[in-house]
Design a protein around this motif. Structure first.
Motif, PDB file in Angstrom:
ATOM      1  N   SER A  71      48.814  15.996  13.709  1.00 19.35           N
ATOM      2  CA  SER A  71      48.768  14.879  14.651  1.00 19.35           C
ATOM      3  C   SER A  71      47.533  14.974  15.546  1.00 19.35           C
ATOM      4  N   ASP A  72      47.196  13.877  16.170  1.00 19.57           N
ATOM      5  CA  ASP A  72      46.019  13.789  17.030  1.00 19.57           C
ATOM      6  C   ASP A  72      46.151  14.811  18.169  1.00 19.57           C
ATOM      7  N   PRO A  73      45.194  15.732  18.307  1.00 18.77           N
ATOM      8  CA  PRO A  73      45.314  16.746  19.365  1.00 18.77           C
ATOM      9  C   PRO A  73      45.349  16.153  20.764  1.00 18.77           C
ATOM     10  N   ALA A  74      44.832  14.942  20.935  1.00 17.56           N
ATOM     11  CA  ALA A  74      44.882  14.312  22.248  1.00 17.56           C
ATOM     12  C   ALA A  74      46.319  13.979  22.657  1.00 17.56           C
ATOM     13  N   HIS A  75      47.204  13.853  21.668  1.00 15.62           N
ATOM     14  CA  HIS A  75      48.608  13.525  21.935  1.00 15.62           C
ATOM     15  C   HIS A  75      49.550  14.667  21.563  1.00 15.62           C
ATOM     16  N   ARG A  76      49.021  15.730  20.961  1.00 13.84           N
ATOM     17  CA  ARG A  76      49.864  16.852  20.530  1.00 13.84           C
ATOM     18  C   ARG A  76      50.061  17.800  21.714  1.00 13.84           C
ATOM     19  N   ASN A  77      50.847  17.335  22.665  1.00 11.73           N
ATOM     20  CA  ASN A  77      51.087  18.073  23.892  1.00 11.73           C
ATOM     21  C   ASN A  77      52.375  17.548  24.508  1.00 11.73           C
TER      22      ASN A  77
ATOM     23  N   MET B 172      25.355  34.430   3.513  1.00  8.90           N
ATOM     24  CA  MET B 172      25.156  34.773   4.924  1.00  8.90           C
ATOM     25  C   MET B 172      26.501  34.766   5.637  1.00  8.90           C
ATOM     26  N   THR B 173      26.770  35.791   6.441  1.00  4.96           N
ATOM     27  CA  THR B 173      27.999  35.835   7.217  1.00  4.96           C
ATOM     28  C   THR B 173      27.971  34.770   8.298  1.00  4.96           C
ATOM     29  N   ARG B 174      29.143  34.369   8.727  1.00 10.84           N
ATOM     30  CA  ARG B 174      29.251  33.283   9.691  1.00 10.84           C
ATOM     31  C   ARG B 174      30.472  33.507  10.569  1.00 10.84           C
ATOM     32  N   THR B 175      30.379  33.114  11.817  1.00 11.95           N
ATOM     33  CA  THR B 175      31.498  33.219  12.746  1.00 11.95           C
ATOM     34  C   THR B 175      31.865  31.832  13.250  1.00 11.95           C
ATOM     35  N   ILE B 176      33.154  31.514  13.193  1.00  7.14           N
ATOM     36  CA  ILE B 176      33.663  30.244  13.706  1.00  7.14           C
ATOM     37  C   ILE B 176      34.504  30.574  14.939  1.00  7.14           C
ATOM     38  N   THR B 177      34.263  29.877  16.038  1.00  9.92           N
ATOM     39  CA  THR B 177      34.929  30.180  17.302  1.00  9.92           C
ATOM     40  C   THR B 177      35.873  29.058  17.696  1.00  9.92           C
ATOM     41  N   ILE B 178      37.097  29.429  18.053  1.00  6.50           N
ATOM     42  CA  ILE B 178      38.072  28.496  18.629  1.00  6.50           C
ATOM     43  C   ILE B 178      38.137  28.811  20.122  1.00  6.50           C
ATOM     44  N   ASP B 179      37.559  27.960  20.922  1.00  3.61           N
ATOM     45  CA  ASP B 179      37.428  28.251  22.345  1.00  3.61           C
ATOM     46  C   ASP B 179      37.536  26.948  23.138  1.00  3.61           C
ATOM     47  N   PRO B 180      38.566  26.815  23.997  1.00  9.01           N
ATOM     48  CA  PRO B 180      39.580  27.820  24.318  1.00  9.01           C
ATOM     49  C   PRO B 180      40.775  27.729  23.389  1.00  9.01           C
ATOM     50  N   VAL B 181      41.619  28.767  23.416  1.00 10.55           N
ATOM     51  CA  VAL B 181      42.938  28.687  22.796  1.00 10.55           C
ATOM     52  C   VAL B 181      43.819  27.895  23.755  1.00 10.55           C
ATOM     53  N   THR B 182      44.443  26.840  23.258  1.00  8.13           N
ATOM     54  CA  THR B 182      45.170  25.923  24.137  1.00  8.13           C
ATOM     55  C   THR B 182      46.665  26.221  24.159  1.00  8.13           C
TER      56      THR B 182
ATOM     57  N   PRO C  84      38.854  21.805   9.107  1.00 12.78           N
ATOM     58  CA  PRO C  84      39.658  20.750   9.745  1.00 12.78           C
ATOM     59  C   PRO C  84      40.455  21.272  10.933  1.00 12.78           C
ATOM     60  N   GLU C  85      40.542  20.462  11.967  1.00 15.82           N
ATOM     61  CA  GLU C  85      41.225  20.871  13.201  1.00 15.82           C
ATOM     62  C   GLU C  85      42.656  21.303  12.977  1.00 15.82           C
ATOM     63  N   PRO C  86      43.472  20.634  12.123  1.00 20.39           N
ATOM     64  CA  PRO C  86      44.851  21.084  11.936  1.00 20.39           C
ATOM     65  C   PRO C  86      44.955  22.525  11.433  1.00 20.39           C
ATOM     66  N   LEU C  87      43.993  22.959  10.630  1.00 22.70           N
ATOM     67  CA  LEU C  87      44.022  24.346  10.164  1.00 22.70           C
ATOM     68  C   LEU C  87      43.709  25.300  11.312  1.00 22.70           C
ATOM     69  N   LEU C  88      42.741  24.937  12.137  1.00 22.03           N
ATOM     70  CA  LEU C  88      42.429  25.765  13.300  1.00 22.03           C
ATOM     71  C   LEU C  88      43.599  25.777  14.285  1.00 22.03           C
ATOM     72  N   ASN C  89      44.312  24.650  14.384  1.00 21.44           N
ATOM     73  CA  ASN C  89      45.466  24.596  15.277  1.00 21.44           C
ATOM     74  C   ASN C  89      46.544  25.582  14.840  1.00 21.44           C
ATOM     75  N   ARG C  90      46.692  25.746  13.536  1.00 18.59           N
ATOM     76  CA  ARG C  90      47.685  26.722  13.056  1.00 18.59           C
ATOM     77  C   ARG C  90      47.285  28.141  13.445  1.00 18.59           C
ATOM     78  N   VAL C  91      46.007  28.431  13.419  1.00 18.93           N
ATOM     79  CA  VAL C  91      45.554  29.752  13.855  1.00 18.93           C
ATOM     80  C   VAL C  91      45.875  29.947  15.337  1.00 18.93           C
ATOM     81  N   GLU C  92      45.580  28.929  16.149  1.00 22.29           N
ATOM     82  CA  GLU C  92      45.945  28.983  17.566  1.00 22.29           C
ATOM     83  C   GLU C  92      47.447  29.176  17.731  1.00 22.29           C
ATOM     84  N   ALA C  93      48.218  28.463  16.921  1.00 28.17           N
ATOM     85  CA  ALA C  93      49.673  28.508  17.064  1.00 28.17           C
ATOM     86  C   ALA C  93      50.221  29.899  16.779  1.00 28.17           C
ATOM     87  N   GLY C  94      49.487  30.677  16.015  1.00 30.97           N
ATOM     88  CA  GLY C  94      49.911  32.059  15.804  1.00 30.97           C
ATOM     89  C   GLY C  94      49.953  32.839  17.103  1.00 30.97           C
TER      90      GLY C  94
END
Length: 486
Positions: free
Chosen positions: A123-129, A1-11, A438-448
Motif C-alpha cells: 500500500s501507499d506508504p503515505a497512508h500505511r500508518n 562492483m559492491t553496492r550499499t543500499i540505505t534505508i534511512d530512517p527506519v520508520t 521496490p519500496e514494498p520490499l524495503l518496507n518488509r526489511v524495516e518491518a523485521g
C-alpha cells in the motif's frame, strides 16, 4: 562492483536508526546491518547523583516505557538500602508494570505494526500508518487507541502521571490505590478485554492466510531465549529468577540471579552502531545470540497462571511452535506480534486480580532505611524484555558507576540476523547496478525491526568515546574544513 543500499530512517519505531543492505559483486545480498545512529549518555551523567534520585532520573530515559526504568531503579535502591518492600508495595509495583506492558504493547500492535497487516505491504506508504488505519477501519483504530488509553490511565491513577512518574521509590511506593482508581479500573476492564479479544481473532485469521509467508521468514532461526520466571516457571513481569532456554526447549541455565549477570552476559561493541551487542557469555560472541521480550517470556515460562492467558499460550504454541521443540518453543521473530496480544491478556487478568485486593488501599507501602550497601543490581521485565540497572555508590550514597543493559540492546544480534534473512528472502534476485529496489520490499526489511518494537532512546549507552565530527562551512554551504574524532 559492491553496492550499499540505505534505508534511512527506519520508520514506525521509537528513536532513530537506519538499515544498510550490502550487495556483492553479483548484485546479491551479502549482508544487512541495523545501525542505531543516536547517542544518549545516561550512564555517564547519572554519576555524582544520589542513588535515591535514580528512579526519577532514569524514568526520563523514555516516554514510552518510563515505568521499566522507574521499577528497575527502585529495585536497585531496595538492595542498596538492604530492605524488602512491604507486600502491598510489591503488588502495587506489579500492577504498575502490568499497565505499562498493556499500553506499550497496544501502541506497538495497533499503531506501529497493524498498518502493514491490514493495509498491505504494497500500500501507499503515505497512508500505511495509523492515520490510514483510522480511515480504513475507524472502529478498530479507535479500539486500539482506547486500549492504550486504559493502560496509560492506570499509570496515572497509581503514579500521578502517565509518563515520568516518580511513584516507585527505594523501599516501596509513595501512595496506595485509591477507591476512585479501583472503581475506574473495574469499569473499564470489560472494554479492554473485548478489544484484545477482537485483535486476537483478527490476527489469527491473518496468520491463517496472508501472513503465513512472513511468519516463516521474518527472523526464523535458532537462538537462546532469556526471561524472568516465577515459582514453578510461571510467567513473570517484575520479580523472579532468570532462565535461558534453547530453540529445542531445553533449559540451558536456570535460577540465575541478576546479581551475577556479569558471569553470564557479555557486552560487545561494533564500530557501525551506538547500540551494544549483549551475548550469552558461555557461548561467546556472536554465537551467544539470545532474544528477550514477549516472545522470549512466552518461550521460557511453563504457564502464565491466569485462565484466558494460559489458553492463548497453548494456542500460540500449537500454531507456531517448532517440531524440534515438540511445539514448546516459537522461533519466528514475526511471532512477537502474536506474543504481545497474549501478554495483554495476561496483563488485564493480572490487573483484575490485583485491583480487588484490599491490602493495596491501606497499610504499609514503604520500608525506610539508610544506605547499607555500595553496589547493587536491579532487574525488571520491560515491555521489550529484561532490563538491568547496576549501580555503585560511595559512602554518601552518590553514584560512582552505572551500567544499563537494555532489552533492545539484548535483541541487537537477533535484529541484525532478522534483517539479513528478510533481505535475502524478498530481494532474492540479483540487483542490477543503479537499479531501485521496490519500496514494498524495503518496507518488509524495516518491518523485521518492528517485530522487536525497539526502543532506541533507552538503548544507546555505548561504551567508549562518542565519535565527533566538526565541519566549518562558508555562508554558501561550501565545506572549508572538517575534523573527526573516532
Amino acid at each position: 562492483m559492491t553496492r550499499t543500499i540505505t534505508i534511512d530512517p527506519v520508520t514506525r519505531i521509537e528513536g532513530h536508526a537506519k538499515i544498510t543492505l550490502h550487495l556483492d559483486d553479483d548484485g546479491r545480498i551479502a549482508d544487512a546491518r541495523f545501525h542505531v545512529v543516536e547517542y544518549r549518555g545516561f550512564e555517564t551523567f547519572c554519576e555524582g547523583r544520589p542513588f535515591t534520585e535514580m528512579a526519577g532520573i532514569t524514568a526520563r530515559i523514555c516516554g514510552i516505557c518510563p515505568v521499566s526504568h522507574l521499577l528497575a531503579a527502585a529495585k536497585t535502591g531496595d538492595k542498596l538500602l538492604a530492605v524488602q518492600p512491604p507486600p502491598a508495595a510489591r503488588k502495587l509495583r506489579r500492577m504498575l508494570n502490568l499497565a505499562q506492558i498493556c499500553q506499550s504493547h497496544a501502541l506497538s500492535f495497533f499503531h506501529l505494526s497493524s498498518p502493514d497487516f491490514l493495509l498491505g505491504w504494497e500500500s501507499d506508504p503515505a497512508h500505511r500508518n495509523v492515520f490510514g488505519l483510522m480511515a480504513a477501519d475507524p472502529d478498530l483504530a479507535r479500539a486500539g487507541i482506547r486500549l492504550r488509553q486504559f493502560g496509560q490511565q492506570v499509570l496515572e491513577l497509581l503514579g500521578g502521571r502517565k509518563i515520568h512518574s516518580a511513584w516507585a521509590v527505594p523501599g516501596g511506593v509513595r501512595t496506595p490505590l485509591s477507591a476512585e482508581a479501583r472503581q475506574w479500573i473495574l469499569e473499564r476492564l470489560p472494554e479492554a478485554r473485548a478489544t484484545v479479544a477482537l485483535a486476537l481473532e483478527m490476527y489469527k485469521t491473518l496468520l491463517d492466510g496472508p501472513l503465513q509467508h512472513e511468519q516463516r521468514c521474518f527472523g526464523d532461526f535458532p537462538s537462546l531465549f532469556m526471561g524472568l520466571v516465577g515459582p514453578g516457571g510461571r510467567w513473570e513481569c517484575i520479580d523472579g529468577l532468570i532462565r535461558f532456554i534453547d530453540s529445542d526447549g531445553r533449559i540451558v541455565a536456570d535460577d540465575l540471579s541478576e546479581d551475577d549477570y556479569v558471569s553470564f552476559l557479555g557486552e560487545a561493541v561494533e564500530s557501525w552502531s551506538y547500540l551494544k551487542f549483549p551475548y550469552y557469555k558461555p557461548r561467546g560472541y556472536p554465537d551467544g545470540l539470545y532474544r528477550v521480550g514477549p516472545l522470549a517470556r512466552l518461550n521460557v515460562c511453563e504457564a502464565i497462571g491466569t485462565p484466558w492467558a494460559d489458553a492463548e499460550l497453548i494456542e500460540f504454541r500449537q500454531r507456531s511452535g517448532t517440531a524440534a521443540s515438540g511445539g514448546r518453543v516459537v522461533t519466528s521473530s514475526f511471532a512477537y506480534h502474536h506474543a504481545r496480544l497474549v501478554e495483554i491478556v495476561a496483563c488485564l487478568e493480572g490487573i483484575e486480580q490485583l485491583v480487588t485486593d484490599d491490602s493495596l488501599m491501606e497499610g504499609r507501602i514503604r520500608a525506610r532505611a539508610s544506605l547499607n550497601a555500595q553496589e547493587a543490581v536491579g532487574v525488571s521485565e520491560a515491555p521489550r524484555g529484561t532490563l538491568f540497572h547496576h549501580y555503585r555508590v560511595n559512602d554518601d550514597g552518590l553514584i560512582t558507576r552505572v551500567n544499563l543493559i537494555i532489552a533492545t540492546g539484548q535483541n541487537n544480534l537477533a535484529m541484525n540476523r532478522t534483517v539479513v534473512q528478510i533481505a535475502r528472502e524478498f530481494i532474492a534476485e540479483p540487483v542490477a547496478a543503479e537499479a531501485e529496489i521496490p519500496e514494498p520490499l524495503l518496507n518488509r526489511v524495516e518491518a523485521g525491526i518492528r517485530c522487536f518494537d525497539p526502543c532506541l532512546s533507552c538503548s544507546t549507552h555505548a561504551a567508549g568515546q562518542m565519535p565527533l565530527r566538526i565541519e566549518l562551512r562558508a555562508a554558501d554551504g561550501a565545506l572549508l574544513a572538517a575534523r573527526q574524532r573516532q
